[in-house]
Scaffold this motif. Structure first.
Motif, PDB file in Angstrom:
ATOM      1  N   ARG A   1       0.748  -1.255   0.106  1.00 47.91           N
ATOM      2  CA  ARG A   1       0.110   0.184  -0.152  1.00 47.91           C
ATOM      3  C   ARG A   1       1.017   1.300   0.062  1.00 47.91           C
ATOM      4  N   LEU A   2       0.329   2.343  -0.237  1.00 45.50           N
ATOM      5  CA  LEU A   2       0.834   3.681   0.097  1.00 45.50           C
ATOM      6  C   LEU A   2       0.611   4.129   1.516  1.00 45.50           C
ATOM      7  N   HIS A   3       1.511   4.294   2.035  1.00 49.43           N
ATOM      8  CA  HIS A   3       1.315   4.479   3.529  1.00 49.43           C
ATOM      9  C   HIS A   3       0.774   5.846   3.807  1.00 49.43           C
ATOM     10  N   PRO A   4       0.274   6.122   4.866  1.00 51.15           N
ATOM     11  CA  PRO A   4      -0.161   7.320   5.157  1.00 51.15           C
ATOM     12  C   PRO A   4       0.677   8.576   4.697  1.00 51.15           C
ATOM     13  N   HIS A   5       0.164   9.545   4.090  1.00 44.68           N
ATOM     14  CA  HIS A   5       0.719  10.500   3.210  1.00 44.68           C
ATOM     15  C   HIS A   5      -0.334  11.707   3.280  1.00 44.68           C
ATOM     16  N   PRO A   6       0.236  12.857   3.267  1.00 46.64           N
ATOM     17  CA  PRO A   6      -0.875  14.057   3.350  1.00 46.64           C
ATOM     18  C   PRO A   6      -1.302  14.597   1.945  1.00 46.64           C
ATOM     19  N   HIS A   7      -2.222  15.185   2.068  1.00 44.14           N
ATOM     20  CA  HIS A   7      -2.869  15.985   0.665  1.00 44.14           C
ATOM     21  C   HIS A   7      -3.549  17.352   1.204  1.00 44.14           C
ATOM     22  N   ARG A   8      -3.261  18.357   0.402  1.00 42.69           N
ATOM     23  CA  ARG A   8      -4.046  19.541   0.611  1.00 42.69           C
ATOM     24  C   ARG A   8      -4.307  20.458  -0.473  1.00 42.69           C
ATOM     25  N   GLY A   9      -5.632  20.782  -0.709  1.00 47.12           N
ATOM     26  CA  GLY A   9      -5.846  21.856  -1.807  1.00 47.12           C
ATOM     27  C   GLY A   9      -6.260  21.403  -3.099  1.00 47.12           C
ATOM     28  N   PHE A  10      -6.626  19.940  -3.259  1.00 53.08           N
ATOM     29  CA  PHE A  10      -7.156  19.276  -4.529  1.00 53.08           C
ATOM     30  C   PHE A  10      -7.788  18.027  -4.214  1.00 53.08           C
TER      31      PHE A  10
END
Length: 286
Positions: free
Chosen positions: A55-64
């Motif tokens: 899996r893709l381990h926990p990662h951040p996103h903002r703005g989209f």
């Protein structure tokens, strides 16, 4: 008037965590067609029964909004807002990251235990500046909720989001109206699309070969970017093909993108990184 082809962009290999994707947008020859910021194709990957977690381990996103179109297999989604979902082949998830969250995804445990083929396309959809810091949300649509855009048995294309030819897609909670259609066509079949004048319009070909407007061949793993002018285009399948069609009103604002953040200025990117480091995006252990 037909929309003309401006670019045909080949998906190039890009490593993301443990996954290798084909990135056709942004591209060295063409950066953005905002609101379309990123197009990633995770090619078909076969997992033997009993494969270990991936899996893709926990990662951040903002703005989209990251949007996933699952073509094969079964995947899962979890985020720090408490949302979770199991995505089956032919289904779509739309996650608006807004002011910020942590996200984890990959093949589901049940899928890995059974084994099979996993394939998806992920799209990053920009949002206007005034909405970038809104509260995140998550939505998912099953295949049976998506209306077919043709009654021809050789054309299996379904409307995911937006309004199209008196139809409405089930994924419609969005600050950025996007018409998205995906699925397959059998060799020899032709479909006409009717984007609006002024829209950015894209077509991604996962496999097979198509003929655009009866003259331009496009091979698998290529993204077609059409001109904003014009209101129609045709696609003919020279072989059995799978496609993703996208169209949206342009967002004519500056784009600042870095890592997993899409904002309007470098200062906003710096703030996103500082907020993530300070733990303001929540907690996600999986």
């Amino acid at each position: 008037m037909e929309k003309q082809i401006e670019h045909i962009l080949e998906g190039r290999t890009k490593r993301i965590g443990e996954e290798t994707v084909l990135q056709s947008l942004p591209h060295k020859d063409f950066r953005f067609a905002s609101p379309f910021i990123v197009v990633h194709h995770l090619p078909a990957t076969t997992y033997p029964a009993g494969s270990p977690p991936e899996r893709l381990h926990p990662h951040p996103h903002r703005g989209f909004a990251p949007v996933t179109f699952l073509f094969q297999g079964e995947g899962y989604h979890r985020d720090s807002q408490g949302n979770s979902g199991i995505l089956k082949a032919g289904e779509v998830q739309w996650m608006f990251s807004g002011s910020g969250l942590l996200h984890s995804e990959g093949p589901s445990q049940a899928f890995l235990e059974k084994g099979g083929t996993y394939e998806l396309v992920q799209l990053w959809v920009n949002v206007p500046a005034k909405h970038k810091m809104e509260t995140p949300f998550y939505q998912q649509a099953a295949a049976e909720q998506m209306p077919a855009i043709s009654e021809d048995p050789g054309i299996d294309l379904h409307l995911v989001s937006g309004d199209y030819q008196q139809l409405r897609g089930p994924v419609n909670k969005s600050f950025t109206p996007v018409t998205s259609i995906f699925g397959s066509m059998q060799a020899g079949k032709t479909i006409s699309f009717f984007p609006r004048e002024g829209d950015w319009t894209l077509l991604y070909v996962l496999d097979g070969t198509v003929l655009i407007n009866d003259r331009q061949p496009v091979n698998k793993q290529h993204l077609v970017v059409f001109s904003k002018a014009g209101t129609g285009l045709t696609v003919t399948a020279k072989e059995n093909v799978r496609l993703l069609y996208l169209s949206a009103v342009p967002i004519d604002e500056p784009v600042a993108a870095r890592g997993n953040f899409v904002m309007n200025t470098t200062e906003e990117l710096d703030q996103a990184e500082a907020d993530f480091a300070a733990g303001k995006f929540g907690v996600l252990d999986y």
